[in-house]
Design a protein around this motif. Structure first.
Motif, PDB file in Angstrom:
ATOM      1  N   PRO A   1       0.690  -1.228  -0.085  1.00 49.51           N
ATOM      2  CA  PRO A   1       0.158  -0.037   0.075  1.00 49.51           C
ATOM      3  C   PRO A   1       0.818   1.046   0.222  1.00 49.51           C
ATOM      4  CG  PRO A   1      -0.740  -1.539   1.597  1.00 49.51           C
ATOM      5  CD  PRO A   1       0.573  -2.023   1.188  1.00 49.51           C
ATOM      6  N   GLN A   2       2.081   1.259   0.450  1.00 56.11           N
ATOM      7  CA  GLN A   2       2.904   2.426   0.479  1.00 56.11           C
ATOM      8  C   GLN A   2       3.679   2.809  -0.871  1.00 56.11           C
ATOM      9  OE1 GLN A   2       5.737   0.571   3.688  1.00 56.11           O
ATOM     10  NE2 GLN A   2       6.943   2.303   2.816  1.00 56.11           N
ATOM     11  N   LEU A   3       3.730   1.678  -1.679  1.00 58.60           N
ATOM     12  CA  LEU A   3       4.617   1.880  -2.850  1.00 58.60           C
ATOM     13  C   LEU A   3       4.268   3.164  -3.782  1.00 58.60           C
ATOM     14  CD1 LEU A   3       4.810  -1.795  -4.319  1.00 58.60           C
ATOM     15  CD2 LEU A   3       6.331  -0.645  -2.660  1.00 58.60           C
ATOM     16  N   GLY A   4       3.011   3.340  -4.058  1.00 59.24           N
ATOM     17  CA  GLY A   4       2.649   4.402  -5.069  1.00 59.24           C
ATOM     18  C   GLY A   4       2.805   5.733  -4.239  1.00 59.24           C
ATOM     19  N   ALA A   5       3.207   5.978  -3.059  1.00 60.44           N
ATOM     20  CA  ALA A   5       3.240   7.309  -2.343  1.00 60.44           C
ATOM     21  C   ALA A   5       5.018   7.592  -2.200  1.00 60.44           C
ATOM     22  CB  ALA A   5       2.720   7.152  -0.999  1.00 60.44           C
ATOM     23  N   ILE A   6       5.806   6.550  -2.629  1.00 62.42           N
ATOM     24  CA  ILE A   6       7.305   6.779  -2.659  1.00 62.42           C
ATOM     25  C   ILE A   6       7.597   7.859  -3.426  1.00 62.42           C
ATOM     26  CG2 ILE A   6       9.449   5.895  -2.716  1.00 62.42           C
ATOM     27  CD1 ILE A   6       8.309   2.818  -1.592  1.00 62.42           C
ATOM     28  N   ALA A   7       8.374   8.910  -2.674  1.00 63.00           N
ATOM     29  CA  ALA A   7       8.517  10.035  -3.753  1.00 63.00           C
ATOM     30  C   ALA A   7       9.911  10.261  -4.109  1.00 63.00           C
ATOM     31  CB  ALA A   7       8.346  11.186  -3.021  1.00 63.00           C
ATOM     32  N   CYS A   8      10.887   9.359  -3.585  1.00 64.15           N
ATOM     33  CA  CYS A   8      12.246   9.622  -3.758  1.00 64.15           C
ATOM     34  C   CYS A   8      12.819   8.770  -4.735  1.00 64.15           C
ATOM     35  CB  CYS A   8      12.988   9.493  -2.230  1.00 64.15           C
ATOM     36  SG  CYS A   8      13.091   7.755  -2.037  1.00 64.15           S
ATOM     37  N   PRO A   9      13.866   8.856  -5.529  1.00 63.85           N
ATOM     38  CA  PRO A   9      14.405   8.276  -6.757  1.00 63.85           C
ATOM     39  C   PRO A   9      14.615   6.625  -5.860  1.00 63.85           C
ATOM     40  CG  PRO A   9      15.680  10.090  -6.380  1.00 63.85           C
ATOM     41  CD  PRO A   9      14.907  10.091  -5.223  1.00 63.85           C
ATOM     42  N   ILE A  10      14.085   5.545  -6.637  1.00 61.36           N
ATOM     43  CA  ILE A  10      14.464   4.438  -6.181  1.00 61.36           C
ATOM     44  C   ILE A  10      15.001   3.580  -7.220  1.00 61.36           C
ATOM     45  CG2 ILE A  10      13.327   1.980  -5.619  1.00 61.36           C
ATOM     46  CD1 ILE A  10      13.164   4.048  -3.257  1.00 61.36           C
ATOM     47  N   VAL A  11      16.201   2.757  -7.022  1.00 65.01           N
ATOM     48  CA  VAL A  11      16.599   1.546  -7.978  1.00 65.01           C
ATOM     49  C   VAL A  11      16.296   0.290  -7.257  1.00 65.01           C
ATOM     50  CG1 VAL A  11      18.750   0.708  -9.226  1.00 65.01           C
ATOM     51  CG2 VAL A  11      18.364   2.972  -8.688  1.00 65.01           C
TER      52      VAL A  11
ATOM     53  N   ALA B   1       7.431  -6.687  -9.379  1.00 67.67           N
ATOM     54  CA  ALA B   1       6.118  -6.214  -9.303  1.00 67.67           C
ATOM     55  C   ALA B   1       6.330  -5.004  -8.137  1.00 67.67           C
ATOM     56  CB  ALA B   1       5.084  -7.372  -8.669  1.00 67.67           C
ATOM     57  N   MET B   2       7.279  -5.189  -7.238  1.00 68.25           N
ATOM     58  CA  MET B   2       7.546  -4.064  -6.218  1.00 68.25           C
ATOM     59  C   MET B   2       8.176  -2.915  -6.908  1.00 68.25           C
ATOM     60  SD  MET B   2      10.629  -4.322  -3.492  1.00 68.25           S
ATOM     61  CE  MET B   2      11.898  -4.288  -4.674  1.00 68.25           C
ATOM     62  N   ALA B   3       9.067  -3.139  -8.007  1.00 70.11           N
ATOM     63  CA  ALA B   3       9.641  -2.025  -8.682  1.00 70.11           C
ATOM     64  C   ALA B   3       8.482  -1.197  -9.674  1.00 70.11           C
ATOM     65  CB  ALA B   3      10.497  -2.517  -9.584  1.00 70.11           C
ATOM     66  N   LYS B   4       7.667  -2.144 -10.083  1.00 71.40           N
ATOM     67  CA  LYS B   4       6.578  -1.620 -11.118  1.00 71.40           C
ATOM     68  C   LYS B   4       5.467  -0.683 -10.044  1.00 71.40           C
ATOM     69  CE  LYS B   4       6.744  -4.670 -15.018  1.00 71.40           C
ATOM     70  NZ  LYS B   4       6.325  -5.803 -15.418  1.00 71.40           N
TER      71      LYS B   4
ATOM     72  N   GLY C   1       8.281   5.821 -11.178  1.00 67.57           N
ATOM     73  CA  GLY C   1       9.685   6.323 -11.483  1.00 67.57           C
ATOM     74  C   GLY C   1      10.810   5.209 -11.212  1.00 67.57           C
ATOM     75  N   ALA C   2      10.524   4.293 -10.583  1.00 72.73           N
ATOM     76  CA  ALA C   2      11.562   3.281 -10.230  1.00 72.73           C
ATOM     77  C   ALA C   2      12.215   2.666 -11.107  1.00 72.73           C
ATOM     78  CB  ALA C   2      11.225   2.141  -8.987  1.00 72.73           C
ATOM     79  N   LYS C   3      13.479   2.488 -11.200  1.00 73.41           N
ATOM     80  CA  LYS C   3      14.293   1.620 -12.174  1.00 73.41           C
ATOM     81  C   LYS C   3      14.502   0.382 -11.879  1.00 73.41           C
ATOM     82  CE  LYS C   3      18.840   2.073 -14.401  1.00 73.41           C
ATOM     83  NZ  LYS C   3      20.165   2.761 -14.535  1.00 73.41           N
TER      84      LYS C   3
END
Ligand code: MLT
Length: 240
Positions: free
Chosen positions: A176-186, A203-206, A210-212
């Motif tokens: 539930p928190q994935l969509g609200a992550i605002a910092c760059p993620i690899v 699936a987590m990255a998707k 903007g996650a890579k």
């Protein structure tokens, strides 16, 4: 100077980051602590949870006078990064999730964790040094990787390992928190990972805007040991 905090996974310690640390540019201030109850850090007299590990690390960075920093978490370290992003998102400049996932354990997984915790409490972590390393690597691990894993797991603190297993069993769903992550993620996924299914890392990255996603084609569960050049290069690209 930007600071990068490296969080190891289960049932490991800070040494798993050594090959990556050796390859990171000297312009990054790198910190790879042993989690509470792991390596040289004593087990605290509290029930460990992902939030508790996260608070410990946030305090560690307070103690160093670092208000904002980058974090790379391997597997359980990724579960802790999710807790840090829940507790103090303003302090995380960017994150790397290495062979991790957002999903929590299912009932069967929780039972297995408890079985492992009780066995480790009874007979020590030695049996894990016999079973986990082979499972943690891909088909052709680079020389020395299995030995490193065996040595690190053999040194593990039994009560710390049991506490970590129970903390992972109790971790919340991070989906539930994935969509609200605002910092760059690899996010890194080992194509041959037999511990965290790569489809779960994908699936987590998707789910993170903007996650890579970086595929580690020659890795199982420990790309920081199996493909350290790739991991260090991507971390250096994340840290500005
Ligand atoms: C880890 O590598 O930290 C753990 O194996 C992750 C897990 O068991 O979920």
């Amino acid at each position: 100077m930007a600071t990068l905090l490296l969080i190891h996974g289960f049932p490991l310690d800070r040494r798993i980051w050594t090959p990556v640390m050796d390859r990171l540019p000297s312009a990054i201030s790198v910190l790879a602590p042993d989690l509470p109850g792991c390596g040289a850090t004593p087990l605290p007299p509290v029930t460990l949870t992902m939030d508790e590990y996260a608070r410990h690390l946030l305090q560690l960075m307070d103690g160093r006078g670092v208000p904002k920093f980058y974090v790379a978490g391997h597997s359980m370290g990724g579960y802790i990064l999710f807790a840090m992003l829940r507790l103090a998102p303003e302090r995380i400049a960017g994150g790397a999730l290495v062979s991790s996932r957002a999903l929590p354990d299912n009932d069967e997984g929780r039972k297995t964790r408890e079985t492992v915790a009780q066995r480790v409490e009874k007979e020590g972590a030695g049996f894990l040094a016999g079973t986990m390393p082979e499972k943690a690597v891909g088909n052709e691990p680079p020389p020395g990787v299995l030995d490193t894993l065996r040595a690190v797991i053999r040194d593990a603190q039994p009560r710390g390992v049991a506490a970590a297993a129970r903390a992972m069993a109790a971790r919340p769903d991070a989906t539930p928190q994935l969509g609200a992550i605002a910092c760059p993620i690899v996010a890194f996924a080992g194509r041959q990972d037999k511990i965290v299914p790569p489809a779960e890392s994908e699936a987590m990255a998707k789910g993170i805007p903007g996650a890579k996603l970086v595929w580690c084609e020659r890795s199982g569960h420990v790309p920081m040991l199996e493909e350290p050049d790739l991991v260090a290069r991507e971390l250096a690209g994340l840290v500005k």
